[in-house]
Design an enzyme around this catalytic site. Sequence first.
Site, short mmCIF file in Angstrom:
data_model
loop_
_atom_site.label_atom_id
_atom_site.label_comp_id
_atom_site.label_asym_id
_atom_site.label_seq_id
_atom_site.Cartn_x
_atom_site.Cartn_y
_atom_site.Cartn_z
N ASP A 82 0.88 -1.17 0.00
CA ASP A 82 0.00 0.00 0.00
C ASP A 82 0.91 1.22 0.00
OD1 ASP A 82 -2.28 1.55 0.20
OD2 ASP A 82 -2.48 1.30 2.36
N ASP A 95 0.62 5.27 0.15
CA ASP A 95 -0.29 6.40 0.36
C ASP A 95 0.49 7.72 0.28
OD1 ASP A 95 -2.77 5.06 0.83
OD2 ASP A 95 -2.00 4.45 2.79
N1 LIG Z 1 -3.70 10.71 -0.07
C1 LIG Z 1 -4.06 9.57 -0.70
N2 LIG Z 1 -3.16 8.60 -0.94
C2 LIG Z 1 -3.53 7.44 -1.54
N3 LIG Z 1 -4.79 7.17 -1.96
C3 LIG Z 1 -5.72 8.13 -1.73
C4 LIG Z 1 -5.40 9.34 -1.09
N4 LIG Z 1 -6.52 10.08 -1.00
C5 LIG Z 1 -7.51 9.37 -1.55
N5 LIG Z 1 -7.03 8.20 -2.00
C6 LIG Z 1 -7.86 7.18 -2.63
O1 LIG Z 1 -7.96 6.09 -1.75
C7 LIG Z 1 -8.37 4.97 -2.51
C8 LIG Z 1 -7.96 3.68 -1.86
O2 LIG Z 1 -6.59 3.75 -1.55
P1 LIG Z 1 -5.75 2.52 -0.97
O3 LIG Z 1 -4.84 3.17 0.02
O4 LIG Z 1 -4.96 1.99 -2.12
O5 LIG Z 1 -6.68 1.52 -0.39
C9 LIG Z 1 -7.81 5.16 -3.90
O6 LIG Z 1 -8.80 4.96 -4.84
C10 LIG Z 1 -7.32 6.61 -3.92
O7 LIG Z 1 -7.84 7.29 -5.03
N1 LIG Z 2 -1.01 -1.61 10.94
C1 LIG Z 2 -1.62 -1.30 9.80
N2 LIG Z 2 -2.93 -1.58 9.64
C2 LIG Z 2 -3.53 -1.21 8.49
C3 LIG Z 2 -2.83 -0.55 7.46
C4 LIG Z 2 -1.46 -0.29 7.65
O1 LIG Z 2 -0.76 0.28 6.77
N3 LIG Z 2 -0.89 -0.67 8.84
N4 LIG Z 2 -3.50 -0.16 6.33
C5 LIG Z 2 -4.80 -0.36 6.23
C6 LIG Z 2 -5.65 0.13 5.16
O2 LIG Z 2 -5.21 1.13 4.43
P1 LIG Z 2 -6.05 1.64 3.18
O3 LIG Z 2 -5.08 2.41 2.42
O4 LIG Z 2 -6.76 0.52 2.51
O5 LIG Z 2 -7.17 2.49 3.80
P2 LIG Z 2 -7.26 4.04 3.78
O6 LIG Z 2 -7.66 4.40 2.38
O7 LIG Z 2 -8.27 4.34 4.84
O8 LIG Z 2 -5.86 4.54 4.09
C7 LIG Z 2 -5.56 -1.13 7.19
N5 LIG Z 2 -4.83 -1.48 8.35
#
Ligand SMILES: Nc1ncnc2c1ncn2[C@@H]1O[C@H](COP(=O)(O)O)[C@@H](O)[C@H]1O
Ligand SMILES: Nc1nc2c(c(=O)[nH]1)N=C(COP(=O)(O)OP(=O)(O)O)CN2
Length: 167
Positions: free
Chosen positions: A102, A104
């Site tokens: 993942d 972010d």
């Molecule tokens: N700051 C962000 N970084 C990554 N992804 C983001 C962010 N803000 C909105 N998103 C949206 O979150 C979904 C799911 O992300 P995952 O972390 O891969 O589960 C994705 O569609 C991004 O557009």
């Molecule tokens: N300890 C830990 N737990 C987790 C972690 C992680 O990085 N570390 N990421 C998650 C989900 O992240 P996701 O990117 O799907 O959700 P978000 O869009 O709310 O960040 C869910 N739970």
Amino acid sequence: MPKHSLPCAIPCAIALGGNLGDVAATFERALAALDATPGIQVTGRSRWYRNPPMGPPQPDFLNGCALLKVALSPEALLDRLQALENEAGRVRTVHWGPRTLDLDLLLYGDRVMQTPRLQVPHPGLGDRAFFAVPLAEIAPDWVEPLTGRAITQIAQTLDCSAVIPLA
Ligand SMILES: Nc1ncnc2c1ncn2[C@@H]1O[C@H](COP(=O)(O)O)[C@@H](O)[C@H]1O
Ligand SMILES: Nc1nc2c(c(=O)[nH]1)N=C(COP(=O)(O)OP(=O)(O)O)CN2
């Protein structure tokens, strides 16, 4: 163009997470691929931290953060991060479920944005110790633009006791 002369490069912070496969090796490959991407330079990285999952029962996560200089738009950077997640074999099934990788986007300079695709600063930065602890290691004084708090201040408000650095 040499990376050191990237025009208009913006300092950015990203988070890395994963709990399937050899996660440390996956992180290394992702950082190397990012650094090899035109318009992106990796300028710093934290240690990797083991910590319990947020969400449904599943294996512990490894988490970490990296600092970048980026000459791409936030959307183009997100495209690259998502392409690397896909290359690492990430499959989206369960919400907050297990994943190989993942990536972010936590901070893009001092930009604040909220679009259907992208929220910056990442909304979890203020309440997830697995973001704040590694970021505080490499960018303690970076001020989160929504609240005006430095990353160390954010980390001090959270229970960080379960976020344990690898060696
Ligand atoms: N700051 C962000 N970084 C990554 N992804 C983001 C962010 N803000 C909105 N998103 C949206 O979150 C979904 C799911 O992300 P995952 O972390 O891969 O589960 C994705 O569609 C991004 O557009
Ligand atoms: N300890 C830990 N737990 C987790 C972690 C992680 O990085 N570390 N990421 C998650 C989900 O992240 P996701 O990117 O799907 O959700 P978000 O869009 O709310 O960040 C869910 N739970």
